[in-house]
Write a protein that holds these residues in place. Structure first.
Motif, PDB file in Angstrom:
ATOM      1  N   SER B 212      49.333 -10.187  13.270  1.00  0.00           N
ATOM      2  CA  SER B 212      49.554 -10.732  11.935  1.00  0.00           C
ATOM      3  C   SER B 212      49.227 -12.223  11.906  1.00  0.00           C
ATOM      4  O   SER B 212      48.612 -12.720  10.954  1.00  0.00           O
ATOM      5  CB  SER B 212      50.997 -10.479  11.518  1.00  0.00           C
ATOM      6  OG  SER B 212      51.871 -11.219  12.360  1.00  0.00           O
ATOM      7  N   VAL B 215      45.544 -12.537  11.950  1.00  0.00           N
ATOM      8  CA  VAL B 215      44.972 -12.159  10.652  1.00  0.00           C
ATOM      9  C   VAL B 215      45.156 -13.285   9.641  1.00  0.00           C
ATOM     10  O   VAL B 215      44.228 -13.634   8.884  1.00  0.00           O
ATOM     11  CB  VAL B 215      45.613 -10.837  10.175  1.00  0.00           C
ATOM     12  CG1 VAL B 215      45.287 -10.585   8.704  1.00  0.00           C
ATOM     13  CG2 VAL B 215      45.110  -9.679  11.011  1.00  0.00           C
ATOM     14  N   SER B 216      46.362 -13.855   9.614  1.00  0.00           N
ATOM     15  CA  SER B 216      46.584 -14.964   8.682  1.00  0.00           C
ATOM     16  C   SER B 216      45.695 -16.160   9.041  1.00  0.00           C
ATOM     17  O   SER B 216      45.120 -16.810   8.165  1.00  0.00           O
ATOM     18  CB  SER B 216      48.054 -15.372   8.711  1.00  0.00           C
ATOM     19  OG  SER B 216      48.410 -15.811  10.020  1.00  0.00           O
ATOM     20  N   THR B 218      42.852 -15.961  10.527  1.00  0.00           N
ATOM     21  CA  THR B 218      41.493 -15.579  10.138  1.00  0.00           C
ATOM     22  C   THR B 218      41.277 -15.813   8.646  1.00  0.00           C
ATOM     23  O   THR B 218      40.231 -16.334   8.220  1.00  0.00           O
ATOM     24  CB  THR B 218      41.255 -14.113  10.480  1.00  0.00           C
ATOM     25  OG1 THR B 218      41.490 -13.924  11.867  1.00  0.00           O
ATOM     26  CG2 THR B 218      39.834 -13.690  10.153  1.00  0.00           C
ATOM     27  N   ALA B 219      42.289 -15.430   7.844  1.00  0.00           N
ATOM     28  CA  ALA B 219      42.159 -15.644   6.397  1.00  0.00           C
ATOM     29  C   ALA B 219      42.039 -17.135   6.093  1.00  0.00           C
ATOM     30  O   ALA B 219      41.213 -17.559   5.278  1.00  0.00           O
ATOM     31  CB  ALA B 219      43.363 -15.032   5.692  1.00  0.00           C
ATOM     32  N   GLU B 220      42.857 -17.934   6.792  1.00  0.00           N
ATOM     33  CA  GLU B 220      42.803 -19.379   6.562  1.00  0.00           C
ATOM     34  C   GLU B 220      41.445 -19.940   6.961  1.00  0.00           C
ATOM     35  O   GLU B 220      40.847 -20.761   6.250  1.00  0.00           O
ATOM     36  CB  GLU B 220      43.923 -20.054   7.366  1.00  0.00           C
ATOM     37  CG  GLU B 220      44.019 -21.550   7.152  1.00  0.00           C
ATOM     38  CD  GLU B 220      44.427 -21.894   5.726  1.00  0.00           C
ATOM     39  OE1 GLU B 220      44.115 -22.995   5.258  1.00  0.00           O
ATOM     40  OE2 GLU B 220      45.072 -21.030   5.074  1.00  0.00           O
ATOM     41  N   GLN B 222      38.687 -18.315   7.132  1.00  0.00           N
ATOM     42  CA  GLN B 222      37.680 -17.852   6.168  1.00  0.00           C
ATOM     43  C   GLN B 222      37.699 -18.732   4.917  1.00  0.00           C
ATOM     44  O   GLN B 222      36.650 -19.092   4.368  1.00  0.00           O
ATOM     45  CB  GLN B 222      37.951 -16.391   5.808  1.00  0.00           C
ATOM     46  CG  GLN B 222      37.477 -15.401   6.877  1.00  0.00           C
ATOM     47  CD  GLN B 222      37.778 -13.976   6.504  1.00  0.00           C
ATOM     48  OE1 GLN B 222      38.555 -13.729   5.593  1.00  0.00           O
ATOM     49  NE2 GLN B 222      37.179 -13.054   7.244  1.00  0.00           N
ATOM     50  N   LYS B 223      38.927 -19.069   4.511  1.00  0.00           N
ATOM     51  CA  LYS B 223      39.031 -19.939   3.326  1.00  0.00           C
ATOM     52  C   LYS B 223      38.388 -21.293   3.608  1.00  0.00           C
ATOM     53  O   LYS B 223      37.571 -21.795   2.828  1.00  0.00           O
ATOM     54  CB  LYS B 223      40.509 -20.101   2.975  1.00  0.00           C
ATOM     55  CG  LYS B 223      40.778 -20.914   1.735  1.00  0.00           C
ATOM     56  CD  LYS B 223      42.284 -20.986   1.491  1.00  0.00           C
ATOM     57  CE  LYS B 223      42.578 -21.896   0.289  1.00  0.00           C
ATOM     58  NZ  LYS B 223      44.054 -21.997   0.092  1.00  0.00           N
ATOM     59  N   GLN B 224      38.744 -21.844   4.775  1.00  0.00           N
ATOM     60  CA  GLN B 224      38.158 -23.128   5.153  1.00  0.00           C
ATOM     61  C   GLN B 224      36.645 -23.005   5.332  1.00  0.00           C
ATOM     62  O   GLN B 224      35.893 -23.911   5.007  1.00  0.00           O
ATOM     63  CB  GLN B 224      38.793 -23.626   6.452  1.00  0.00           C
ATOM     64  CG  GLN B 224      40.271 -23.929   6.331  1.00  0.00           C
ATOM     65  CD  GLN B 224      40.531 -25.081   5.376  1.00  0.00           C
ATOM     66  OE1 GLN B 224      39.703 -25.982   5.223  1.00  0.00           O
ATOM     67  NE2 GLN B 224      41.674 -25.033   4.684  1.00  0.00           N
ATOM     68  N   LEU B 319      35.620 -18.095  13.381  1.00  0.00           N
ATOM     69  CA  LEU B 319      35.802 -16.759  12.782  1.00  0.00           C
ATOM     70  C   LEU B 319      35.373 -15.671  13.763  1.00  0.00           C
ATOM     71  O   LEU B 319      36.055 -14.644  13.916  1.00  0.00           O
ATOM     72  CB  LEU B 319      34.977 -16.661  11.495  1.00  0.00           C
ATOM     73  CG  LEU B 319      35.671 -17.133  10.238  1.00  0.00           C
ATOM     74  CD1 LEU B 319      34.707 -17.057   9.071  1.00  0.00           C
ATOM     75  CD2 LEU B 319      36.891 -16.292   9.955  1.00  0.00           C
ATOM     76  N   ARG B 323      37.717 -12.928  15.175  1.00  0.00           N
ATOM     77  CA  ARG B 323      37.414 -11.492  15.093  1.00  0.00           C
ATOM     78  C   ARG B 323      37.451 -10.867  16.491  1.00  0.00           C
ATOM     79  O   ARG B 323      37.961  -9.759  16.673  1.00  0.00           O
ATOM     80  CB  ARG B 323      36.046 -11.290  14.447  1.00  0.00           C
ATOM     81  CG  ARG B 323      36.017 -11.628  12.978  1.00  0.00           C
ATOM     82  CD  ARG B 323      34.747 -11.109  12.313  1.00  0.00           C
ATOM     83  NE  ARG B 323      34.625 -11.605  10.957  1.00  0.00           N
ATOM     84  CZ  ARG B 323      33.903 -12.663  10.595  1.00  0.00           C
ATOM     85  NH1 ARG B 323      33.221 -13.313  11.517  1.00  0.00           N
ATOM     86  NH2 ARG B 323      33.847 -13.044   9.343  1.00  0.00           N
ATOM     87  N   THR B 326      40.998 -10.553  17.400  1.00  0.00           N
ATOM     88  CA  THR B 326      41.612  -9.434  16.685  1.00  0.00           C
ATOM     89  C   THR B 326      41.189  -8.105  17.308  1.00  0.00           C
ATOM     90  O   THR B 326      42.024  -7.201  17.518  1.00  0.00           O
ATOM     91  CB  THR B 326      41.191  -9.481  15.205  1.00  0.00           C
ATOM     92  OG1 THR B 326      41.521 -10.765  14.681  1.00  0.00           O
ATOM     93  CG2 THR B 326      41.898  -8.395  14.417  1.00  0.00           C
TER      94      THR B 326
END
Lengths: 167, 371
Positions: B212, B215-216, B218-220, B222-224, B319, B323, B326
């Protein structure tokens, strides 16, 4: 030669050369080229270019000098030159800045080329060797690197003759 | 004329008469005594000699008769020749003897025939007995060979039984050893099983938490990365603008140089303009150089490796790393789950095998003891 003379630097492969800036009319990037028939067999002739209503032949200077086309890099520059009734376009890898040297400076750092060079290198008029000051801001020349100064009309003719021989 | 006993006796009597008559004649004639004695002595000697001779011939005839009787039995064909040499005086004796001998011979022949028949019967019986004995001997031999085979088979079965007995003994020893080893084995680690389960749960929870977090993150990133891509596009546009400006400035510089070459141009103004333009071109070239430090990945030449410190590649690398992390976490989670399942399966198999091995050892031991 009391007046300052300007030269335009350009790069072909890993070599930096220059030619007299007076005949150069414009520097183009990514113009629309008309491919010539059988252009695969004539790598020196890159195609035709329309400039101010005039069709100009584009010669690849990298293919002529180093047998490595400048157009293959994908970011070539096109130097449009005119002199009297003659005109043409030379494709180079990159264009540097303008060199403007006074007559006094030029006599110190100028070495005329000896005749007998093989074409198209016989178009070299002389060498600007180490220590030549650059008047143009963006000119990136190493002080120790000599620069071959070409005569653009002679270079064009030599490249054209060379393309004819290879044809 | 053949000599017979009667004729011989008659001859002797005649000679005695002649001798007595001669003596009587001589005595009558008055012969001297000496002469009479000589005549008597000579006559007596002659008679005695003749009697002796006749006795001998009679004895010879008896021998011939006896021979004839004997040959009549043994050689009947030679009897006629022998009988021809004898006088008829002996014929009745021979006939009588022959007549008396016929029944004896018949009896003898009958007896011989009976003896022959008896001998034949005896021989047949003997042959039959011999055949019976031979067949009995063959049967005895067959029976003997059968007995020998049975004896060999029995010997082999005995050897097999011995081998089975030895194997059974060894099996019994192994079963007893295995049973002893099983008895010496420690009891099933039930607490360890619970500990393993608890550890597996903790590990799964930790992996889920880690996943988790990743994943969070990774999301951050991706946003950056999106923001950085936007900035990168702007920088790219700026670099392109700077490059176009540089090209424009260079063309202007060319035109200025052409203008400066004309005789009507104001050299001071043109030189000042060229200096300003060179400063502008220098600034644009520096900006273009800075923009060129971080090339857009899509414009990166083929074969050129991305620089580790390039700001445009860092989010994509991060990223990619995230990945990868992950994926590694997923793989570790899957591997841990599979390992837990495998451990549980091994535990169940161990329990089943332990019980089955104990039962099998006991059964083998009991079977071996019975054997």
């Amino acid at each position: 030669m009391n007046r300052a003379t300007s030269w335009l630097q350009f790069r072909v492969g890993e070599q930096f050369h220059a030619l007299e800036a007076a005949p150069v009319r414009q520097i183009l990037r990514s113009p629309n080229l008309l491919s010539l028939p059988a252009s695969q067999r004539l790598p020196c002739c890159a195609g035709m270019l329309a400039w101010q209503g005039r069709p100009l032949l584009v010669l690849d200077l990298g293919a002529c000098l180093l047998r490595r086309p400048s157009l293959s890099a994908g970011d070539a520059r096109f130097l449009v030159w005119t002199q009297a009734q003659h005109a043409g376009v030379l494709a180079v890898d990159e264009v540097g800045g303008l060199l403007r040297l006074s007559a006094t400076t030029l006599t110190r750092h100028w070495a005329p080329a000896r005749p007998g060079l093989r074409p198209p290198w016989n178009a070299i008029r002389g060498l600007l060797h180490a220590g030549a000051p650059s008047l143009a801001g963006p000119a990136e020349l190493e002080p120790a690197d000599p620069i071959a100064v070409f005569d653009v009309a002679a270079l064009w003719q030599s490249c054209w003759n060379l393309a004819g021989e290879r044809r | 004329m053949k000599r017979t006993p009667q004729r011989s006796l008659l001859l002797l009597s005649l000679l005695a008469l002649v001798w007595g008559g001669a003596l009587a004649i001589l005595a009558g004639l008055g012969a001297s005594f000496a002469l009479l004695l000589t005549a008597w002595g000579a006559g007596a000697a002659l008679l005695v000699s003749l009697a002796f001779y006749l006795g001998l011939s009679f004895r010879l005839d008896l021998l011939q008769v006896q021979q004839a009787l004997h040959e009549a039995v043994t050689k009947p064909e030679a009897t006629a020749q022998l009988e021809s040499s004898l006088t008829a005086f002996w014929q009745p004796l021979i006939d009588a003897a022959s007549a008396a001998r016929l029944p004896v011979e018949a009896a003898a022949r009958e007896k011989a025939q009976m003896n022959a028949q008896f001998a034949v019967q005896t021989a047949a019986q003997t042959a039959a007995q011999l055949a019976a004995l031979q067949s009995a001997l063959d049967a005895e031999r067959t029976q003997g060979s059968a007995w020998q085979r049975q004896a060999a088979q029995a010997q082999a079965e005995l050897g097999l039984l011995r081998q089975q007995a030895q194997e059974t003994a060894r099996t019994l020893e192994r079963a007893e050893a295995a049973q002893a080893a099983l008895a010496a084995l420690p009891p099933l680690p039930e607490p360890t099983r619970h500990e393993l389960g608890a550890m597996a749960h903790e590990r799964q929870a930790a992996l889920a938490e880690l996943k988790s977090v990743v994943v969070s993150l990774t999301a951050e990133v991706q946003k950056q990365s999106g923001l950085l891509a936007t900035q990168q596009r702007r920088a790219e546009q700026l670099a392109q603008s700077a490059e176009a400006l540089t090209l424009l400035g260079l063309n202007l510089r060319l035109q200025l140089s052409h203008l400066a070459a004309s005789a009507t141009a104001d050299a001071a103004v043109i030189e000042q303009t060229e200096a300003d333009l060179d400063a502008l071109l220098g600034a644009a070239a520096r900006q273009a150089g800075e923009a060129a430090v971080a090339p857009v990945p899509s414009e990166r030449p083929a074969g050129q490796t991305p620089r580790a410190d390039a700001p445009g590649d860092a989010p994509s690398q991060m990223l990619a790393r995230l990945r990868d992390v992950t994926a590694q976490i997923d793989a570790i989670t899957d591997a841990a789950t599979q390992q837990d399942e495998r451990m549980a399966s091994l535990h169940r198999q161990w329990t089943q095998w332990h019980l089955a091995a104990q039962g099998a050892c006991q059964a083998i031991a009991q079977a071996a003891r019975k054997t």
